[in-house]
Write a protein that holds these residues in place. Sequence first.
Motif, PDB file in Angstrom:
ATOM      1  N   ARG A  26       0.844  -1.197   0.000  1.00 55.32           N
ATOM      2  CA  ARG A  26       0.000   0.000   0.000  1.00 55.32           C
ATOM      3  C   ARG A  26       0.877   1.243   0.000  1.00 55.32           C
ATOM      4  NH1 ARG A  26      -4.505  -1.431   4.692  1.00 55.32           N
ATOM      5  NH2 ARG A  26      -5.457  -3.241   3.638  1.00 55.32           N
ATOM      6  N   THR A  27       0.337   2.287  -0.579  1.00 54.27           N
ATOM      7  CA  THR A  27       1.032   3.573  -0.615  1.00 54.27           C
ATOM      8  C   THR A  27       0.456   4.472   0.461  1.00 54.27           C
ATOM      9  OG1 THR A  27       1.353   3.344  -2.991  1.00 54.27           O
ATOM     10  CG2 THR A  27       1.673   5.524  -2.054  1.00 54.27           C
ATOM     11  N   HIS A  28       1.328   5.022   1.286  1.00 54.26           N
ATOM     12  CA  HIS A  28       0.926   5.948   2.354  1.00 54.26           C
ATOM     13  C   HIS A  28       1.437   7.343   2.024  1.00 54.26           C
ATOM     14  CE1 HIS A  28      -0.276   2.546   4.933  1.00 54.26           C
ATOM     15  NE2 HIS A  28       0.804   1.939   4.457  1.00 54.26           N
ATOM     16  N   TRP A  29       0.708   8.347   2.446  1.00 49.90           N
ATOM     17  CA  TRP A  29       1.128   9.728   2.216  1.00 49.90           C
ATOM     18  C   TRP A  29       0.511  10.624   3.290  1.00 49.90           C
ATOM     19  CZ3 TRP A  29      -2.268   6.961  -0.709  1.00 49.90           C
ATOM     20  CH2 TRP A  29      -3.590   7.408  -0.758  1.00 49.90           C
ATOM     21  N   LYS A  30       1.029  11.845   3.355  1.00 47.90           N
ATOM     22  CA  LYS A  30       0.530  12.849   4.294  1.00 47.90           C
ATOM     23  C   LYS A  30      -0.214  13.928   3.535  1.00 47.90           C
ATOM     24  CE  LYS A  30       4.266  12.252   7.690  1.00 47.90           C
ATOM     25  NZ  LYS A  30       5.354  12.929   8.421  1.00 47.90           N
ATOM     26  N   ARG A  31      -1.152  14.555   4.217  1.00 47.76           N
ATOM     27  CA  ARG A  31      -1.904  15.667   3.615  1.00 47.76           C
ATOM     28  C   ARG A  31      -1.575  16.940   4.389  1.00 47.76           C
ATOM     29  NH1 ARG A  31      -8.059  13.858   5.365  1.00 47.76           N
ATOM     30  NH2 ARG A  31      -7.617  13.415   7.544  1.00 47.76           N
ATOM     31  N   VAL A  32      -1.251  17.964   3.622  1.00 41.79           N
ATOM     32  CA  VAL A  32      -0.765  19.218   4.205  1.00 41.79           C
ATOM     33  C   VAL A  32      -1.605  20.366   3.679  1.00 41.79           C
ATOM     34  CG1 VAL A  32       1.235  20.732   4.448  1.00 41.79           C
ATOM     35  CG2 VAL A  32       1.567  18.264   4.340  1.00 41.79           C
ATOM     36  N   ILE A  33      -1.886  21.349   4.553  1.00 47.27           N
ATOM     37  CA  ILE A  33      -2.563  22.579   4.129  1.00 47.27           C
ATOM     38  C   ILE A  33      -1.508  23.506   3.550  1.00 47.27           C
ATOM     39  CG2 ILE A  33      -3.952  24.535   4.879  1.00 47.27           C
ATOM     40  CD1 ILE A  33      -4.975  22.834   7.178  1.00 47.27           C
ATOM     41  N   PRO A  34      -1.547  23.780   2.229  1.00 48.87           N
ATOM     42  CA  PRO A  34      -0.504  24.626   1.640  1.00 48.87           C
ATOM     43  C   PRO A  34      -0.552  26.045   2.195  1.00 48.87           C
ATOM     44  CG  PRO A  34      -2.290  24.264   0.080  1.00 48.87           C
ATOM     45  CD  PRO A  34      -2.577  23.399   1.259  1.00 48.87           C
ATOM     46  N   GLY A  35       0.612  26.650   2.312  1.00 48.93           N
ATOM     47  CA  GLY A  35       0.707  27.995   2.864  1.00 48.93           C
ATOM     48  C   GLY A  35       0.957  27.966   4.355  1.00 48.93           C
ATOM     49  N   LEU A  36       0.116  27.230   5.089  1.00 50.77           N
ATOM     50  CA  LEU A  36       0.305  27.103   6.537  1.00 50.77           C
ATOM     51  C   LEU A  36       1.259  25.972   6.891  1.00 50.77           C
ATOM     52  CD1 LEU A  36      -3.412  27.538   7.695  1.00 50.77           C
ATOM     53  CD2 LEU A  36      -1.630  29.286   7.582  1.00 50.77           C
ATOM     54  N   ASN A  37       1.441  25.026   5.949  1.00 49.61           N
ATOM     55  CA  ASN A  37       2.316  23.862   6.182  1.00 49.61           C
ATOM     56  C   ASN A  37       1.902  23.087   7.428  1.00 49.61           C
ATOM     57  OD1 ASN A  37       3.861  24.426   3.903  1.00 49.61           O
ATOM     58  ND2 ASN A  37       5.219  25.785   5.054  1.00 49.61           N
ATOM     59  N   ILE A  38       0.600  22.934   7.602  1.00 45.69           N
ATOM     60  CA  ILE A  38       0.061  22.176   8.736  1.00 45.69           C
ATOM     61  C   ILE A  38      -0.320  20.793   8.236  1.00 45.69           C
ATOM     62  CG2 ILE A  38      -1.793  22.024  10.431  1.00 45.69           C
ATOM     63  CD1 ILE A  38      -1.915  25.053  10.447  1.00 45.69           C
ATOM     64  N   VAL A  39       0.212  19.771   8.893  1.00 42.37           N
ATOM     65  CA  VAL A  39      -0.099  18.392   8.527  1.00 42.37           C
ATOM     66  C   VAL A  39      -1.412  17.989   9.196  1.00 42.37           C
ATOM     67  CG1 VAL A  39       0.670  16.005   8.599  1.00 42.37           C
ATOM     68  CG2 VAL A  39       2.332  17.841   8.274  1.00 42.37           C
ATOM     69  N   VAL A  40      -2.377  17.609   8.384  1.00 42.15           N
ATOM     70  CA  VAL A  40      -3.681  17.170   8.896  1.00 42.15           C
ATOM     71  C   VAL A  40      -3.620  15.673   9.130  1.00 42.15           C
ATOM     72  CG1 VAL A  40      -6.144  17.063   8.462  1.00 42.15           C
ATOM     73  CG2 VAL A  40      -4.830  19.016   7.635  1.00 42.15           C
ATOM     74  N   PRO A  41      -3.739  15.217  10.358  1.00 45.26           N
ATOM     75  CA  PRO A  41      -3.640  13.765  10.615  1.00 45.26           C
ATOM     76  C   PRO A  41      -4.842  13.029  10.045  1.00 45.26           C
ATOM     77  CG  PRO A  41      -4.291  14.924  12.617  1.00 45.26           C
ATOM     78  CD  PRO A  41      -3.992  15.983  11.597  1.00 45.26           C
ATOM     79  N   TRP A  42      -4.604  11.764   9.701  1.00 48.27           N
ATOM     80  CA  TRP A  42      -5.681  10.921   9.201  1.00 48.27           C
ATOM     81  C   TRP A  42      -6.563  10.488  10.367  1.00 48.27           C
ATOM     82  CZ3 TRP A  42      -6.301  10.627   4.095  1.00 48.27           C
ATOM     83  CH2 TRP A  42      -5.209  10.863   3.277  1.00 48.27           C
ATOM     84  N   PRO A  43      -7.849  10.319  10.152  1.00 49.80           N
ATOM     85  CA  PRO A  43      -8.729   9.876  11.254  1.00 49.80           C
ATOM     86  C   PRO A  43      -8.378   8.460  11.699  1.00 49.80           C
ATOM     87  CG  PRO A  43      -9.905   9.851   9.159  1.00 49.80           C
ATOM     88  CD  PRO A  43      -8.594  10.517   8.889  1.00 49.80           C
TER      89      PRO A  43
END
Length: 365
Positions: free
Chosen positions: A214-231
Amino acid sequence: MQKVIRRTLFAEQQAARRLARKKEKTDRIWKRLSRRETQMARQDEVKNLKAAQLARHEDWELGPLAPRRDVGDDKDTYGTVDQSQLRFPKIHRSKIDEVLKNVGGRYLNLAKGDRVVLLEGGDKGKIGKIIDIDSSRGMCKVEGLNMVDVAIPKWMLEMDKEDSRPVRTMEGPVSLTAVRLVYPLTDTATGETRDVIVKKLVNTAFFFNKELKRTHWKRVIPGLNIVVPWPKQEPVEKKEYNIDTVRLDVETKTFVPTLLRPPMPSSVIDELRNKYSKFRTRHDPEYIEAKMEEDHEAEAKKKQLAEMRTPLKEINRRERKLRKAKGKGTLTAEMLERIGKVIAQTKQLAIAPKESSIEGAAIAA
């Protein structure tokens, strides 16, 4: 040995062509089924719309005398939606990135358990939690939103003995492009934390897990560089069966490699690589030696055929020797004189037409 290598290359090319043809055939079948599914869904939709228009026109014309429609076979299911109408056509894998580009394409930045807000429909502006995602159709279900009364067919009611309701209210599918993630952010100036609608998310830090494939990745809010954790997902319950292998047996070492033998038995290698496969690129030393010997024999045979003397070769060889014995000829004075005469005559013939043409032009003038 060259034949073996050539055979392997031809086999790989043939397999690649066969795979391409199979993929093309699969795409054609998928497009045909998708087109048929879309047409059937559209036909049902048009049929229901026409029936609703006709019923509304009759109600307007007849007024108080309009017939009741919630009787007979439609007594319990009047005003409901058929379950088949909630299944939308699948998106082709080559167009997923384009259709779902606002939510990450193939690598969705939304997951089950996320809080989202609806941007369309009757529940526009309401927030709910995603309870199901169908990435192949680009749809999701949000808890408590876009509720639809669904008519359950009789064969499903017969299977479900616990619930015999012919009509059930459930969440209808919502397009993934019509929802946005809601995430609590803290204001650095006031220190207040509130829910914010995240307009855009960027996927980064891709990692492929070889064990889980499986492929895992992170999601980030651009500009703020805040990593949104997965539920957090609820752990899957694993049931034990009598045929399961005991962990103790799995962890017991049954093979210990030594310096006297390779870590992998040759029989296992043959099973994994298929000793007689035409795609095989690694061969046993004995097989390589045998093939090299065959190549040497073939080359020796070619050399022997080249050295064989046939009657025609003997005649040509004798003629070459005679010509070589005669040597190069010498030109005598008489021969040189005759050659000079021939050259002079040829030159005179080449010049004569030009002179005649010049005289003719002078006379004409």
